[in-house]
Enzyme design. Structure first.
Site, short mmCIF file in Angstrom:
data_model
loop_
_atom_site.label_atom_id
_atom_site.label_comp_id
_atom_site.label_asym_id
_atom_site.label_seq_id
_atom_site.Cartn_x
_atom_site.Cartn_y
_atom_site.Cartn_z
N TRP A 53 0.82 -1.22 0.00
CA TRP A 53 0.00 0.00 0.00
C TRP A 53 0.85 1.26 0.00
CZ3 TRP A 53 -4.28 -0.55 -2.20
CH2 TRP A 53 -5.05 -1.70 -2.03
N ASP A 66 -1.98 6.70 6.20
CA ASP A 66 -3.04 5.87 5.62
C ASP A 66 -3.40 4.85 6.70
OD1 ASP A 66 -4.61 4.04 4.30
OD2 ASP A 66 -3.15 3.53 2.76
N LYS A 103 -12.74 -1.70 5.85
CA LYS A 103 -12.04 -2.64 6.72
C LYS A 103 -12.58 -2.55 8.15
CE LYS A 103 -8.93 -2.89 3.19
NZ LYS A 103 -8.21 -1.96 2.30
C1 LIG Z 1 -7.55 -1.42 1.28
C2 LIG Z 1 -6.46 -0.43 1.44
C3 LIG Z 1 -6.30 0.65 0.54
C4 LIG Z 1 -7.15 0.82 -0.71
O1 LIG Z 1 -8.44 1.12 -0.41
P1 LIG Z 1 -9.54 1.37 -1.56
O2 LIG Z 1 -10.71 1.82 -0.76
O3 LIG Z 1 -9.76 0.06 -2.25
O4 LIG Z 1 -9.03 2.41 -2.47
C5 LIG Z 1 -5.30 1.56 0.79
N1 LIG Z 1 -4.49 1.44 1.87
C6 LIG Z 1 -4.61 0.42 2.74
C7 LIG Z 1 -3.69 0.35 3.90
C8 LIG Z 1 -5.60 -0.55 2.55
O5 LIG Z 1 -5.72 -1.56 3.42
#
Ligand SMILES: *Cc1c(COP(=O)(O)O)cnc(C)c1O
Length: 361
Positions: free
Chosen positions: A102, A172, A196
């Site tokens: 990521w 993030d 998540k």
């Molecule tokens: C799932 C995830 C993303 C991407 O998320 P989307 O909503 O599919 O764009 C980005 N960063 C992390 C850490 C993730 O787990």
């Protein structure tokens, strides 16, 4: 009908009471005679949901004065672009810590916008560990320092965060937001996709320190401008009504459970039990991640070979445990222990793992 235990990495498990509440209210939202998803986003019925959700995020995360909470579409993926578009100072550069899949995506998008400095590159250790936070020093004058608080695919998680001094720290937190208490005042920006830990997919929460909103240039497309969203309280255009409604219900549940600290305690106990099953299996299961960096959200492990892994996943699925396949880029097994996971669900997995090891070891 018994529901499987859902270990999927995202979209992921949502508490069944939340799903039932969404279903009950879908056609007739709390006696209004209409669905929330068919009324104006500027009317009083939706407005209450919108404000309540923002208030719950503020309360449960302990967000201090001077920060805005924004709801934006496009997933965390859009934030990989939007963040540098808004925050990278003209002619400047931003520091990024590369910890896995990521972070690498965030870096790739930032490079399309401006100059990026890699402050730490975890590829030297195949992304199986994290740097000592006190060893991370952002470049003087850097626009911001970006970290990924939990690498969902690699299964590594920051336990303490770097001190970035005057340089705004950006995280993030898509896969561990509200899984533990975090001192928001240490961050310039926190962003997280919903699917998540927070609710249904379709909305990304962006928490931003208000002085940073001044960096957004008027030349940006309006939807891409943080300042536009902040001024309109995330009602510049039609917001993602359904996932915001889902987040409100999930967070009401988190509040009832005792907030982020209580959730963290439950999560730590589940993760500890799972790592213990792996480490205590005499090498039948192996976690490749360095102990101090192991994620409490996404636990990854390997078996002796890919055939045995495939059989493990298949048999677990037949026993009602799904979503245990590792990400296609890394293989192996992964169990995601987001906020909706229960110790009961986790114990089903550890019992199955012990039994599978006995039969196949
Ligand atoms: C799932 C995830 C993303 C991407 O998320 P989307 O909503 O599919 O764009 C980005 N960063 C992390 C850490 C993730 O787990």
């Amino acid at each position: 009908m018994s529901r499987p235990v859902n270990f999927s990495a995202g979209p992921s498990m949502i508490p069944v009471e939340v799903l039932e509440s969404l279903a009950n209210d879908m056609v007739d939202f709390q006696g209004t005679g209409l669905s929330l998803v068919e009324v104006s986003h500027r009317g009083p019925v939706y407005d209450k949901v919108h404000q309540d959700t923002i208030s719950l995020i503020r309360e449960l995360m302990g967000i201090p004065e001077g920060y805005s909470v924004l709801f934006i579409g496009g997933g965390a993926t859009l934030q990989f672009s939007m963040l540098p578009m808004n925050l990278l100072l003209p002619g400047g550069s931003a520091d990024y810590i590369s910890t896995g899949a990521w972070a690498i995506k965030a870096i790739g998008e930032a490079k399309k916008v401006g100059s990026v400095n890699i402050a730490y590159d975890g590829s030297i250790d195949k992304f199986m560990s994290l740097p000592d936070p006190s060893a991370i020093k952002p470049t003087a004058g850097s626009s911001y320092l970006h970290i990924t608080s939990n690498e969902t695919i690699g299964g590594i998680q920051w336990k303490t965060f770097p001190d970035s001094g005057d340089v705004p720290l950006v995280a993030d937190m898509s896969s561990d937001i509200l899984s533990r208490p975090v001192d928001v005042s240490k961050f310039g920006v926190i962003y997280a996709g919903a699917q998540k830990n927070l609710g249904p997919s379709g909305v990304t929460t962006v928490i931003i320190r208000d002085d940073l909103l001044e960096r957004s240039s008027d030349s940006l497309g309006s939807y891409l401008n943080y300042s536009v969203h902040a001024k309109a309280n995330s009602l510049y255009n039609t917001p993602p009504v359904f996932p915001i409604w889902g987040i409100r219900l999930v967070l009401e549940g988190v509040k009832t459970r005792g907030g982020a600290a209580a959730v963290a305690k439950e999560n730590e106990a589940q993760a500890a039990a799972l790592y213990q099953t792996i480490d205590g299996s005499g090498g039948f299961y192996r976690c490749p991640v360095e102990t101090s960096a192991r994620s409490d959200m996404n636990v990854v492990w390997r078996l002796a070979d890919e055939d045995l892994e495939a059989r493990f996943i298949k048999e677990a699925s037949a026993e009602g445990m799904i979503g245990l396949k590792g990400h296609r880029s890394v293989g192996g097994c992964r169990a995601s222990l987001y906020n909706a996971m229960t110790m009961k669900g986790l114990k089903r997995l550890t019992s199955f793992m012990a039994e599978f090891a006995r039969k196949n070891g």
